[in-house]
Design a protein around this motif. Structure first.
Motif, PDB file in Angstrom:
ATOM      1  N   UNK A  46       0.809  -1.228   0.000  1.00 28.46           N
ATOM      2  CA  UNK A  46       0.000   0.000   0.000  1.00 28.46           C
ATOM      3  C   UNK A  46       0.842   1.277   0.000  1.00 28.46           C
ATOM      4  N   UNK A  47       0.411   2.242  -0.785  1.00 26.59           N
ATOM      5  CA  UNK A  47       1.147   3.495  -0.937  1.00 26.59           C
ATOM      6  C   UNK A  47       1.316   4.243   0.385  1.00 26.59           C
ATOM      7  N   UNK A  48       0.289   4.333   1.269  1.00 26.46           N
ATOM      8  CA  UNK A  48       0.482   5.055   2.538  1.00 26.46           C
ATOM      9  C   UNK A  48       1.626   4.480   3.377  1.00 26.46           C
ATOM     10  N   UNK A  49       1.799   3.164   3.332  1.00 26.11           N
ATOM     11  CA  UNK A  49       2.902   2.516   4.060  1.00 26.11           C
ATOM     12  C   UNK A  49       4.237   2.958   3.480  1.00 26.11           C
ATOM     13  N   UNK A  50       4.345   2.911   2.161  1.00 27.21           N
ATOM     14  CA  UNK A  50       5.605   3.274   1.516  1.00 27.21           C
ATOM     15  C   UNK A  50       5.913   4.766   1.665  1.00 27.21           C
ATOM     16  N   UNK A 266      -1.819   2.136   8.113  1.00 28.54           N
ATOM     17  CA  UNK A 266      -0.562   1.828   7.426  1.00 28.54           C
ATOM     18  C   UNK A 266       0.546   2.798   7.836  1.00 28.54           C
ATOM     19  N   UNK A 267       0.167   4.054   8.066  1.00 25.13           N
ATOM     20  CA  UNK A 267       1.173   5.022   8.516  1.00 25.13           C
ATOM     21  C   UNK A 267       1.676   4.673   9.917  1.00 25.13           C
ATOM     22  N   UNK A 268       0.772   4.213  10.781  1.00 21.46           N
ATOM     23  CA  UNK A 268       1.188   3.794  12.118  1.00 21.46           C
ATOM     24  C   UNK A 268       2.071   2.547  12.027  1.00 21.46           C
TER      25      UNK A 268
END
Length: 322
Positions: A46-50, A266-268
Motif C-alpha cells: 500500500x502506498x500510505x505505508x511506503x 498503514x502510517x502507524x
C-alpha cells in the motif's frame, strides 16, 4: 556487488532473520507485505505505508526493497506465500498475520489491518504482545455491535438484519457472533448468511430475495472484499440499506461505513517498522488501537434506495458523499 546477510539481535533478545542486506552504499532494508486479498494493479504494498517509510528515511531505489504477496482470498496459500518473504513482514488480515507468525518465529511481523489480534491469540496482550508480532489492531467485535446500532438508527423500521460474512474465517465469525448478541439487546432478528467461496454469494443473494431483510451488514475480509461489487450492486438493485466496515466501499457506492482510516493504520505500521529496524523487539512494542473511527454516509446511494437518513446521524458523520 558483494552482499552479505545482516543478522542481528534486537532489544529483548529476539534473534531475527536478515532484515537488511549489506551493500557498498550501506544497508538495504527488506520489507515484505502479506495480505489475503487481491493483488493491486501495481503489485506493490500500500502506498500510505511506503510514503510513511519514505518520510522516515527509507527510500525505494536507495535503501529499502519491497516484496508483496497476495492470496486472492485463498487462505490455504498464505503459509507458502509467507515463506517466500524475507526480512520484516507487514500484514493485512488475521489469517495473513497468523501465517507470517508461523512462518518463522524470528521474523518480525507488523500488523496494519488486523482486528481483535488479542482475541485471536496473535498476541499475548496489547501492552505485552510477546513473540514476534506487534502493530495496530482494532476491537472489531465491539465495532460490529456499533455498526448494527448505526444501521438500525438509519433504518428505524428495521426488524430483520442480514449479516454476510466469511464463515471459514474465525475472526469474521467472532464479529458475526457479536452482531448476533447485540441484536438481542436491540430486539432485531439476524439473518445469517455465511459464505465460504465466491459461488456462495449467489446463494446468499437468493436467500435475501426469498426472505428480504430490512438492512444488511457485510463483514469485511479478503473474500467479501473481492466480491464487494456484487454485494453493493445487489443491495442497490434490491433497495437494501447496507453497512460496511471501510469507507472505500461507500466511495464505491455502498450506503454507509463505520471503521478506522486504513491509510492511518498503514502510517502507524510504518512507525513500528522504523523502530524495529532501529533495534526494538516486537515483543517489547505495545500494540496500538486506532485513535478514532469514522462514519461515512453516501447520500446519493440513500436517495437511490429511497431512504432518508435521520439528521442526527448525518450530523455525526465524518464524511458525507453527495
Amino acid at each position: 556487488m558483494h552482499r552479505r546477510a545482516f543478522i542481528g539481535t534486537l532489544a529483548g533478545g529476539l534473534l531475527v532473520a536478515p532484515l537488511a542486506a549489506e551493500a557498498q552504499g550501506g544497508k538495504t532494508w527488506r520489507v515484505g507485505f502479506l495480505a489475503g486479498g487481491g493483488q493491486p494493479p501495481d503489485a506493490a504494498p500500500p502506498l500510505p505505508l511506503r510514503q510513511a517509510l519514505q518520510e522516515l528515511g527509507y527510500g525505494e531505489q536507495r535503501n529499502v526493497v519491497y516484496l508483496g504477496r497476495w492470496a486472492n482470498a485463498k487462505q490455504d496459500r498464505l503459509p507458502g506465500l509467507a515463506a517466500e518473504l524475507v526480512g520484516l513482514i507487514v500484514t493485512a488480515g488475521g489469517p495473513a498475520t497468523a501465517a507470517a507468525k508461523e512462518a518463522s518465529p524470528s521474523t518480525p511481523v507488523v500488523m496494519a489491518l488486523v482486528g481483535d489480534a488479542d482475541g485471536l491469540g496473535l498476541i499475548d496482550s496489547l501492552a505485552r504482545p510477546g513473540g514476534n508480532v506487534t502493530g495496530v489492531t482494532d476491537q472489531s467485535t465491539d465495532l460490529s455491535a456499533k455498526r448494527l446500532e448505526i444501521i438500525t438508527e438509519a433504518v428505524p423500521r428495521a426488524a430483520r438484519i442480514a449479516v454476510l460474512w466469511n464463515a471459514d474465517d474465525r475472526g469474521m465469525t467472532l464479529r458475526y457472533r457479536q452482531v448476533e448478541k447485540a441484536a438481542q439487546t436491540l430486539r432485531v432478528t439476524v439473518q445469517p448468511l455465511g459464505v465460504r467461496e465466491p459461488d456462495d454469494f449467489a446463494t446468499a443473494f437468493s436467500a435475501m430475495i426469498a426472505n428480504r431483510p430490512d438492512a444488511l451488514i457485510m463483514v469485511t475480509d479478503a473474500l467479501t472484499l473481492l466480491n464487494r461489487k456484487r454485494v453493493i450492486d445487489f443491495a442497490l438493485v434490491h433497495r437494501i440499506p447496507a453497512m460496511y466496515e471501510a469507507s472505500q466501499l461507500v466511495q464505491d457506492g455502498g450506503l454507509m461505513s463505520y471503521g478506522a482510516n486504513q491509510d492511518d493504520n498503514f502510517r502507524r505500521a510504518a512507525s513500528y517498522v522504523d523502530r524495529i529496524f532501529k533495534g526494538a523487539s516486537p515483543s517489547s512494542l505495545p500494540v496500538e488501537r486506532p485513535a478514532r473511527y469514522y462514519l461515512t454516509i453516501n447520500l446519493k446511494t440513500a436517495k437511490a434506495l429511497g431512504l432518508t437518513i435521520p439528521p442526527s446521524l448525518l450530523q455525526r458523520a465524518d464524511q458525507v458523499i453527495e
